[in-house]
Design an enzyme around this catalytic site. Sequence first.
Site, PDB file in Angstrom:
ATOM      1  CG  LEU A  22      -1.961  -1.196   1.177  1.00  0.00           C
ATOM      2  CD1 LEU A  22      -2.780  -1.239   2.456  1.00  0.00           C
ATOM      3  CD2 LEU A  22      -2.886  -1.132  -0.039  1.00  0.00           C
ATOM      4  N   GLY A  24       3.539   1.358  -1.497  1.00  0.00           N
ATOM      5  CA  GLY A  24       4.014   1.379  -2.882  1.00  0.00           C
ATOM      6  C   GLY A  24       3.147   2.265  -3.764  1.00  0.00           C
ATOM      7  NE  ARG A  26       4.024   9.346   0.881  1.00  0.00           N
ATOM      8  CZ  ARG A  26       3.518  10.557   0.907  1.00  0.00           C
ATOM      9  NH1 ARG A  26       2.230  10.726   0.709  1.00  0.00           N
ATOM     10  NH2 ARG A  26       4.270  11.602   1.135  1.00  0.00           N
ATOM     11  CD  GLU A  39      -0.062  13.114   3.480  1.00  0.00           C
ATOM     12  OE1 GLU A  39      -0.218  13.200   2.252  1.00  0.00           O
ATOM     13  OE2 GLU A  39       0.734  13.835   4.115  1.00  0.00           O
ATOM     14  NE  ARG A  44      -5.488  -3.274  15.201  1.00  0.00           N
ATOM     15  CZ  ARG A  44      -6.305  -4.028  14.488  1.00  0.00           C
ATOM     16  NH1 ARG A  44      -5.852  -4.953  13.663  1.00  0.00           N
ATOM     17  NH2 ARG A  44      -7.619  -3.868  14.568  1.00  0.00           N
ATOM     18  CE  LYS A  46     -10.011  -6.888  17.545  1.00  0.00           C
ATOM     19  NZ  LYS A  46     -10.316  -5.548  17.041  1.00  0.00           N
ATOM     20  CG  HIS A 122     -14.468   0.081   7.821  1.00  0.00           C
ATOM     21  ND1 HIS A 122     -14.800  -0.372   9.071  1.00  0.00           N
ATOM     22  CD2 HIS A 122     -13.905   1.300   8.020  1.00  0.00           C
ATOM     23  CE1 HIS A 122     -14.470   0.528   9.983  1.00  0.00           C
ATOM     24  NE2 HIS A 122     -13.931   1.560   9.364  1.00  0.00           N
ATOM     25  CD  GLU A 141     -11.884  -3.183   9.719  1.00  0.00           C
ATOM     26  OE1 GLU A 141     -13.086  -3.335   9.905  1.00  0.00           O
ATOM     27  OE2 GLU A 141     -11.110  -2.684  10.572  1.00  0.00           O
TER      28      GLU A 141
HETATM   29  P1  0O2 Z   1       7.767   7.521   6.713  1.00  0.00           P
HETATM   30  O1  0O2 Z   1       6.953   7.834   5.507  1.00  0.00           O
HETATM   31  O2  0O2 Z   1       9.240   7.556   6.460  1.00  0.00           O
HETATM   32  O3  0O2 Z   1       7.373   8.307   7.911  1.00  0.00           O
HETATM   33  P2  0O2 Z   1       6.577  -0.797  11.808  1.00  0.00           P
HETATM   34  O4  0O2 Z   1       5.462  -1.519  12.458  1.00  0.00           O
HETATM   35  O5  0O2 Z   1       7.336   0.111  12.731  1.00  0.00           O
HETATM   36  O6  0O2 Z   1       7.465  -1.671  10.977  1.00  0.00           O
HETATM   37  P3  0O2 Z   1       5.692   1.553  10.525  1.00  0.00           P
HETATM   38  O7  0O2 Z   1       5.104   1.745   9.181  1.00  0.00           O
HETATM   39  O8  0O2 Z   1       6.960   2.310  10.819  1.00  0.00           O
HETATM   40  O9  0O2 Z   1       5.849   0.035  10.728  1.00  0.00           O
HETATM   41  O10 0O2 Z   1       4.696   1.918  11.670  1.00  0.00           O
HETATM   42  P4  0O2 Z   1       3.145   2.162  11.641  1.00  0.00           P
HETATM   43  O11 0O2 Z   1       2.775   2.528  13.038  1.00  0.00           O
HETATM   44  O12 0O2 Z   1       2.416   1.066  11.003  1.00  0.00           O
HETATM   45  O13 0O2 Z   1       2.974   3.396  10.716  1.00  0.00           O
HETATM   46  C1  0O2 Z   1       3.499   4.585  11.060  1.00  0.00           C
HETATM   47  C2  0O2 Z   1       3.795   5.300   9.765  1.00  0.00           C
HETATM   48  O14 0O2 Z   1       2.787   6.268   9.583  1.00  0.00           O
HETATM   49  C3  0O2 Z   1       5.130   5.983   9.838  1.00  0.00           C
HETATM   50  O15 0O2 Z   1       5.667   6.032   8.542  1.00  0.00           O
HETATM   51  C4  0O2 Z   1       4.727   7.398  10.254  1.00  0.00           C
HETATM   52  O16 0O2 Z   1       5.663   8.351   9.835  1.00  0.00           O
HETATM   53  C5  0O2 Z   1       3.423   7.548   9.501  1.00  0.00           C
HETATM   54  N1  0O2 Z   1       2.558   8.547  10.125  1.00  0.00           N
HETATM   55  C6  0O2 Z   1       1.931   8.494  11.310  1.00  0.00           C
HETATM   56  N2  0O2 Z   1       1.227   9.616  11.525  1.00  0.00           N
HETATM   57  C7  0O2 Z   1       1.406  10.390  10.426  1.00  0.00           C
HETATM   58  C8  0O2 Z   1       0.902  11.666  10.022  1.00  0.00           C
HETATM   59  O17 0O2 Z   1       0.125  12.317  10.732  1.00  0.00           O
HETATM   60  N3  0O2 Z   1       1.278  12.114   8.798  1.00  0.00           N
HETATM   61  C9  0O2 Z   1       2.107  11.404   7.988  1.00  0.00           C
HETATM   62  N4  0O2 Z   1       2.419  11.902   6.776  1.00  0.00           N
HETATM   63  N5  0O2 Z   1       2.609  10.212   8.333  1.00  0.00           N
HETATM   64  C10 0O2 Z   1       2.257   9.715   9.534  1.00  0.00           C
HETATM   65  P5  0O2 Z   1       6.955   5.230   8.156  1.00  0.00           P
HETATM   66  O18 0O2 Z   1       6.537   3.882   7.734  1.00  0.00           O
HETATM   67  O19 0O2 Z   1       7.950   5.274   9.254  1.00  0.00           O
HETATM   68  O20 0O2 Z   1       7.478   5.957   6.905  1.00  0.00           O
HETATM   69  P1  0O2 Z   2      -9.754  -1.582  17.122  1.00  0.00           P
HETATM   70  O1  0O2 Z   2      -8.678  -2.502  16.709  1.00  0.00           O
HETATM   71  O2  0O2 Z   2      -9.665  -1.184  18.567  1.00  0.00           O
HETATM   72  O3  0O2 Z   2      -9.904  -0.413  16.198  1.00  0.00           O
HETATM   73  P2  0O2 Z   2     -19.998  -5.649  13.711  1.00  0.00           P
HETATM   74  O4  0O2 Z   2     -19.191  -6.597  14.552  1.00  0.00           O
HETATM   75  O5  0O2 Z   2     -20.231  -6.128  12.332  1.00  0.00           O
HETATM   76  O6  0O2 Z   2     -21.185  -5.088  14.403  1.00  0.00           O
HETATM   77  P3  0O2 Z   2     -17.714  -4.079  13.863  1.00  0.00           P
HETATM   78  O7  0O2 Z   2     -16.906  -5.312  14.009  1.00  0.00           O
HETATM   79  O8  0O2 Z   2     -17.709  -3.107  14.998  1.00  0.00           O
HETATM   80  O9  0O2 Z   2     -19.170  -4.383  13.513  1.00  0.00           O
HETATM   81  O10 0O2 Z   2     -17.237  -3.466  12.506  1.00  0.00           O
HETATM   82  P4  0O2 Z   2     -17.177  -1.980  12.003  1.00  0.00           P
HETATM   83  O11 0O2 Z   2     -18.022  -1.096  12.854  1.00  0.00           O
HETATM   84  O12 0O2 Z   2     -17.430  -1.994  10.545  1.00  0.00           O
HETATM   85  O13 0O2 Z   2     -15.664  -1.622  12.213  1.00  0.00           O
HETATM   86  C1  0O2 Z   2     -14.971  -1.877  13.362  1.00  0.00           C
HETATM   87  C2  0O2 Z   2     -13.766  -0.971  13.466  1.00  0.00           C
HETATM   88  O14 0O2 Z   2     -14.051   0.308  12.924  1.00  0.00           O
HETATM   89  C3  0O2 Z   2     -13.421  -0.714  14.908  1.00  0.00           C
HETATM   90  O15 0O2 Z   2     -12.556  -1.704  15.340  1.00  0.00           O
HETATM   91  C4  0O2 Z   2     -12.774   0.642  14.854  1.00  0.00           C
HETATM   92  O16 0O2 Z   2     -11.422   0.533  14.423  1.00  0.00           O
HETATM   93  C5  0O2 Z   2     -13.573   1.330  13.789  1.00  0.00           C
HETATM   94  N1  0O2 Z   2     -14.758   2.006  14.362  1.00  0.00           N
HETATM   95  C6  0O2 Z   2     -16.035   1.671  14.142  1.00  0.00           C
HETATM   96  N2  0O2 Z   2     -16.857   2.520  14.793  1.00  0.00           N
HETATM   97  C7  0O2 Z   2     -16.071   3.416  15.425  1.00  0.00           C
HETATM   98  C8  0O2 Z   2     -16.342   4.563  16.247  1.00  0.00           C
HETATM   99  O17 0O2 Z   2     -17.479   4.923  16.539  1.00  0.00           O
HETATM  100  N3  0O2 Z   2     -15.244   5.236  16.721  1.00  0.00           N
HETATM  101  C9  0O2 Z   2     -13.965   4.880  16.399  1.00  0.00           C
HETATM  102  N4  0O2 Z   2     -12.964   5.612  16.910  1.00  0.00           N
HETATM  103  N5  0O2 Z   2     -13.694   3.794  15.639  1.00  0.00           N
HETATM  104  C10 0O2 Z   2     -14.719   3.089  15.147  1.00  0.00           C
HETATM  105  P5  0O2 Z   2     -12.535  -2.149  16.846  1.00  0.00           P
HETATM  106  O18 0O2 Z   2     -13.269  -3.422  16.951  1.00  0.00           O
HETATM  107  O19 0O2 Z   2     -12.949  -1.037  17.747  1.00  0.00           O
HETATM  108  O20 0O2 Z   2     -11.049  -2.517  17.039  1.00  0.00           O
END
Ligand code: 0O2
Ligand code: 0O2
Length: 224
Positions: A22, A24, A26, A39, A44, A46, A122, A141
């Site tokens: 994904l 990629g 970008r 962006e 993660r 769960k 979603h 998801e």
């Molecule tokens: P970049 O583009 O160099 O910043 P990991 O689990 O540590 O292997 P990752 O991808 O580092 O994997 O962690 P995660 O938590 O899945 O994703 C975080 C990525 O989202 C990081 O990018 C953050 O820089 C980016 N990110 C989080 N918040 C923001 C935001 O508000 N704006 C922007 N543009 N980026 C954000 P990478 O992968 O380190 O690459």
């Molecule tokens: P996490 O990992 O904590 O985010 P169903 O079981 O079919 O009734 P479900 O499983 O709740 O429905 O599916 P839905 O609502 O399509 O999507 C679930 C995920 O969407 C949630 O995961 C959240 O990540 C996000 N989400 C859905 N509703 C809200 C909301 O009101 N506020 C926020 N902040 N996120 C929401 P989980 O299960 O919370 O896990």
Amino acid sequence: MSQWSLFLEPYKQAVDELKVKLKGIRSQYNLEDVHTPVEFVTGRVKPLASIYDKTLEKNIPFVPSKELAAELPDIAGLRIMCQFVDDISAVVEILRKRNDLEIIEERDYISNRKASGYRSYHMIIKYPVQTVRGEVVILAEIQIRTLAMNFWASIEHSLNYKYEGELPEEISLRLERAAEAAFRLDEEMSLIRDEIQDAQKYFSDYKETATRQRGTMKKKGERA
Ligand code: 0O2
Ligand code: 0O2
């Protein structure tokens, strides 16, 4: 290795692979020097504690099994953040065309926001993971949302966690209003972008016409 670690391994691999794929999208847009609908991407697996909570909610046994895998489609979760609301449909179209994943469900919480105010798009996908024991097809998801939707959802999620899902009514109402404000901000940002693009087009057309007219006048002057 525990049963849970073995069960979760393909999910971990799927999250790692899908993050690269994904992200990629970008980099490919960036190479072409055009606006990218992606962006940033996060992912993660769960956490076990959240899997446990979901099994209680769904009244299913907390054991690594096919039933649990089918009931919890978000054990592998990817999130794609976009600058503009329009970018979300662009990403959806890109994902629909891919042949390395199969979309089995789409939920549009942007046109139909949740009662909480939550907005996001979603997708539940089937994704094949190659393991030493052969192919394992897992569910994952993908949530696609704007930066503003993500800002709201992150804060609402942590507030909900603090209040153990029992937010006071007044706070829920204010959060709902805040979600609307975030959506208006998204709309305003799109309008600003459109106006800037129109202005840029106007100036580049104007420059082109002026250059052409200057060229014609120069030629006429040379002939005279
Ligand atoms: P970049 O583009 O160099 O910043 P990991 O689990 O540590 O292997 P990752 O991808 O580092 O994997 O962690 P995660 O938590 O899945 O994703 C975080 C990525 O989202 C990081 O990018 C953050 O820089 C980016 N990110 C989080 N918040 C923001 C935001 O508000 N704006 C922007 N543009 N980026 C954000 P990478 O992968 O380190 O690459
Ligand atoms: P996490 O990992 O904590 O985010 P169903 O079981 O079919 O009734 P479900 O499983 O709740 O429905 O599916 P839905 O609502 O399509 O999507 C679930 C995920 O969407 C949630 O995961 C959240 O990540 C996000 N989400 C859905 N509703 C809200 C909301 O009101 N506020 C926020 N902040 N996120 C929401 P989980 O299960 O919370 O896990």
